[in-house]
Design a protein around this motif. Structure first.
Motif, mmCIF file in Angstrom:
data_model
loop_
_atom_site.group_PDB
_atom_site.id
_atom_site.type_symbol
_atom_site.label_atom_id
_atom_site.label_comp_id
_atom_site.label_asym_id
_atom_site.label_seq_id
_atom_site.Cartn_x
_atom_site.Cartn_y
_atom_site.Cartn_z
ATOM 1 N N GLY A 51 0.786 -1.233 0.000
ATOM 2 C CA GLY A 51 0.000 0.000 0.000
ATOM 3 C C GLY A 51 0.814 1.277 0.000
ATOM 4 N N ILE A 52 2.128 1.155 -0.033
ATOM 5 C CA ILE A 52 3.004 2.329 -0.072
ATOM 6 C C ILE A 52 3.624 2.420 -1.458
ATOM 7 N N THR A 53 3.433 3.564 -2.107
ATOM 8 C CA THR A 53 4.014 3.776 -3.427
ATOM 9 C C THR A 53 5.271 4.620 -3.268
ATOM 10 N N THR A 73 -5.043 4.707 1.390
ATOM 11 C CA THR A 73 -5.817 3.905 2.329
ATOM 12 C C THR A 73 -6.949 3.179 1.609
ATOM 13 N N THR A 74 -7.601 2.291 2.312
ATOM 14 C CA THR A 74 -8.727 1.547 1.748
ATOM 15 C C THR A 74 -9.806 2.500 1.244
ATOM 16 N N GLY A 75 -10.007 3.607 1.911
ATOM 17 C CA GLY A 75 -11.004 4.590 1.507
ATOM 18 C C GLY A 75 -10.570 5.454 0.341
ATOM 19 N N GLY A 76 -9.334 5.298 -0.109
ATOM 20 C CA GLY A 76 -8.845 6.043 -1.255
ATOM 21 C C GLY A 76 -8.109 7.323 -0.919
#
Length: 92
Positions: A51-53, A73-76
């Motif tokens: 989840g880390i770019t 995050t999951t919520g965008g």
């Protein structure tokens, strides 16, 4: 599609996929990394893991100048976690 390869890190097998020009496109395993991007010189300019770019920037001589990370995050929601910039010592 590229040629699959195997790598073992700390006794955990990781599968690698490479595209034309031997550019890594993804890894499979417990800590899979994907979304690899490259510039026209073949420098890695980004990838995503857990989840880390991570984004990488280079100068005209293909030297790494900056690394920054963002998290989605999951919520965008996207947030910038860190930026590291390098200054070259031109006296060497």
């Amino acid at each position: 599609m590229g040629r699959p390869a195997w790598l073992s890190r700390a006794s955990i097998p990781v599968r690698l996929r490479a595209a034309a020009a031997d550019r890594l496109i993804a890894t499979l395993g417990a800590n899979a990394t994907s979304g690899f991007t490259y510039d026209t010189h073949g420098n890695t300019t980004g990838y995503t893991n857990a989840g880390i770019t991570t984004h990488l920037a280079y100068d005209g001589a293909d030297r790494n100048l900056q690394l920054s990370t963002t998290t989605t995050t999951t919520g965008g929601t996207t947030g910038q976690n860190a930026t590291i910039s390098y200054t070259r010592d031109t006296t060497l």
